[in-house]
Design an enzyme around this catalytic site. Sequence first.
Site, PDB file in Angstrom:
ATOM      1  N   ASP A 115       1.459  -1.671  -6.426  1.00 44.33           N
ATOM      2  CA  ASP A 115       2.745  -0.986  -6.414  1.00 44.33           C
ATOM      3  C   ASP A 115       2.503   0.436  -6.890  1.00 44.33           C
ATOM      4  O   ASP A 115       1.708   0.670  -7.797  1.00 44.33           O
ATOM      5  CB  ASP A 115       3.767  -1.679  -7.305  1.00 44.33           C
ATOM      6  CG  ASP A 115       5.172  -1.245  -6.930  1.00 44.33           C
ATOM      7  OD1 ASP A 115       5.594  -1.520  -5.793  1.00 44.33           O
ATOM      8  OD2 ASP A 115       5.856  -0.602  -7.757  1.00 44.33           O
ATOM      9  N   SER A 116       3.140   1.379  -6.234  1.00 44.30           N
ATOM     10  CA  SER A 116       2.861   2.776  -6.554  1.00 44.30           C
ATOM     11  C   SER A 116       4.079   3.621  -6.279  1.00 44.30           C
ATOM     12  O   SER A 116       5.054   3.168  -5.665  1.00 44.30           O
ATOM     13  CB  SER A 116       1.686   3.269  -5.710  1.00 44.30           C
ATOM     14  OG  SER A 116       1.942   3.030  -4.341  1.00 44.30           O
ATOM     15  N   PHE A 147       0.259   9.835   3.892  1.00 39.59           N
ATOM     16  CA  PHE A 147       1.538   9.217   4.270  1.00 39.59           C
ATOM     17  C   PHE A 147       2.565   9.568   3.200  1.00 39.59           C
ATOM     18  O   PHE A 147       2.255  10.266   2.232  1.00 39.59           O
ATOM     19  CB  PHE A 147       1.378   7.696   4.444  1.00 39.59           C
ATOM     20  CG  PHE A 147       1.063   6.958   3.164  1.00 39.59           C
ATOM     21  CD1 PHE A 147      -0.234   6.880   2.700  1.00 39.59           C
ATOM     22  CD2 PHE A 147       2.068   6.342   2.419  1.00 39.59           C
ATOM     23  CE1 PHE A 147      -0.536   6.213   1.514  1.00 39.59           C
ATOM     24  CE2 PHE A 147       1.776   5.665   1.237  1.00 39.59           C
ATOM     25  CZ  PHE A 147       0.471   5.601   0.787  1.00 39.59           C
ATOM     26  N   ASP A 169       2.930  12.705   0.639  1.00 34.93           N
ATOM     27  CA  ASP A 169       1.731  13.563   0.627  1.00 34.93           C
ATOM     28  C   ASP A 169       1.971  15.009   1.095  1.00 34.93           C
ATOM     29  O   ASP A 169       1.387  15.927   0.521  1.00 34.93           O
ATOM     30  CB  ASP A 169       0.593  12.916   1.425  1.00 34.93           C
ATOM     31  CG  ASP A 169      -0.050  11.771   0.657  1.00 34.93           C
ATOM     32  OD1 ASP A 169       0.180  11.675  -0.576  1.00 34.93           O
ATOM     33  OD2 ASP A 169      -0.768  10.965   1.269  1.00 34.93           O
TER      34      ASP A 169
HETATM   35  P1  IMP Z   1       5.596   0.349  -2.640  1.00 33.69           P
HETATM   36  O1  IMP Z   1       5.163  -0.195  -1.350  1.00 33.69           O
HETATM   37  O2  IMP Z   1       6.836  -0.216  -3.208  1.00 33.69           O
HETATM   38  O3  IMP Z   1       4.468   0.402  -3.650  1.00 33.69           O
HETATM   39  O4  IMP Z   1       6.006   1.850  -2.305  1.00 33.69           O
HETATM   40  C1  IMP Z   1       5.242   2.917  -2.621  1.00 33.69           C
HETATM   41  C2  IMP Z   1       5.930   4.167  -2.107  1.00 33.69           C
HETATM   42  O5  IMP Z   1       5.530   5.254  -2.946  1.00 33.69           O
HETATM   43  C3  IMP Z   1       5.455   4.531  -0.704  1.00 33.69           C
HETATM   44  O6  IMP Z   1       6.301   4.031   0.284  1.00 33.69           O
HETATM   45  C4  IMP Z   1       5.513   6.047  -0.755  1.00 33.69           C
HETATM   46  O7  IMP Z   1       6.812   6.480  -0.533  1.00 33.69           O
HETATM   47  C5  IMP Z   1       5.140   6.348  -2.201  1.00 33.69           C
HETATM   48  N1  IMP Z   1       3.676   6.512  -2.337  1.00 33.69           N
HETATM   49  C6  IMP Z   1       2.805   5.713  -3.030  1.00 33.69           C
HETATM   50  N2  IMP Z   1       1.546   6.148  -2.915  1.00 33.69           N
HETATM   51  C7  IMP Z   1       1.608   7.228  -2.112  1.00 33.69           C
HETATM   52  C8  IMP Z   1       0.597   8.094  -1.604  1.00 33.69           C
HETATM   53  O8  IMP Z   1      -0.610   7.950  -1.834  1.00 33.69           O
HETATM   54  N3  IMP Z   1       1.050   9.071  -0.816  1.00 33.69           N
HETATM   55  C9  IMP Z   1       2.361   9.260  -0.517  1.00 33.69           C
HETATM   56  N4  IMP Z   1       3.331   8.479  -0.941  1.00 33.69           N
HETATM   57  C10 IMP Z   1       2.957   7.458  -1.750  1.00 33.69           C
END
Ligand code: IMP
Length: 197
Positions: A71-72, A153, A156
């Site tokens: 998760d990020s 994505f 970025d």
């Molecule tokens: P998750 O799938 O709930 O972890 O959503 C993470 C969301 O954070 C992604 O859909 C992006 O909007 C944003 N995100 C996380 N990592 C990145 C990255 O490396 N680049 C750009 N956006 C990111």
Amino acid sequence: MRRLLFATNNPGKQREIRRILDGLPFEVVFPADIGLALDPEESGRTFEENAFLKAEAFASAAPGLMVAAEDSGLVVPALGGEPGVHSARYGGTRDNEAHNAMLVEKMKGLGEGERNAYYEAVVALISETGERLAVSGRVHGEIAREPKGSGGFGYDPIFFSRELGCTFGEAPAEEKDRLSHRGKALRALRRALEALA
Ligand code: IMP
């Protein structure tokens, strides 16, 4: 070869995971590869809680497999931590261009020193026998005044890296991997998996 189910359907994340975990003695598979269609609710208050919610849901659906989930998100301290755990659905939409436009607009009233932001990623791992581990990574930068570049994505194109002198959208993939939150978390995961192999 042992299988590792990496519980993400996000193609941008999948590309980075494949690149960074390449060469490990584990076969990395994604949910669609094994016919799993799950979209667990991400109701946690932190990236770590959400990573474990996803990992647990997939581990129950695929017993006997080692499961990793990530998760990020992007955190802007001057906006009280927005979009944070809501990064994927910021403003109620999944449209990345709309997310970026909204953030650029919200930053307009803020001063130079308030454009700081960081990405954070947490990877949760649940082994075949139920052992749990979490690793994480962060990368600091600032929100650009307008989107630039079409690489990577999500956010970025508006994430400006002072180290690279450009946005992650403009950076070559290897440069993003070297500095990024996910690069750091996945290299820590790689070390943990090497110890398990
Ligand atoms: P998750 O799938 O709930 O972890 O959503 C993470 C969301 O954070 C992604 O859909 C992006 O909007 C944003 N995100 C996380 N990592 C990145 C990255 O490396 N680049 C750009 N956006 C990111």
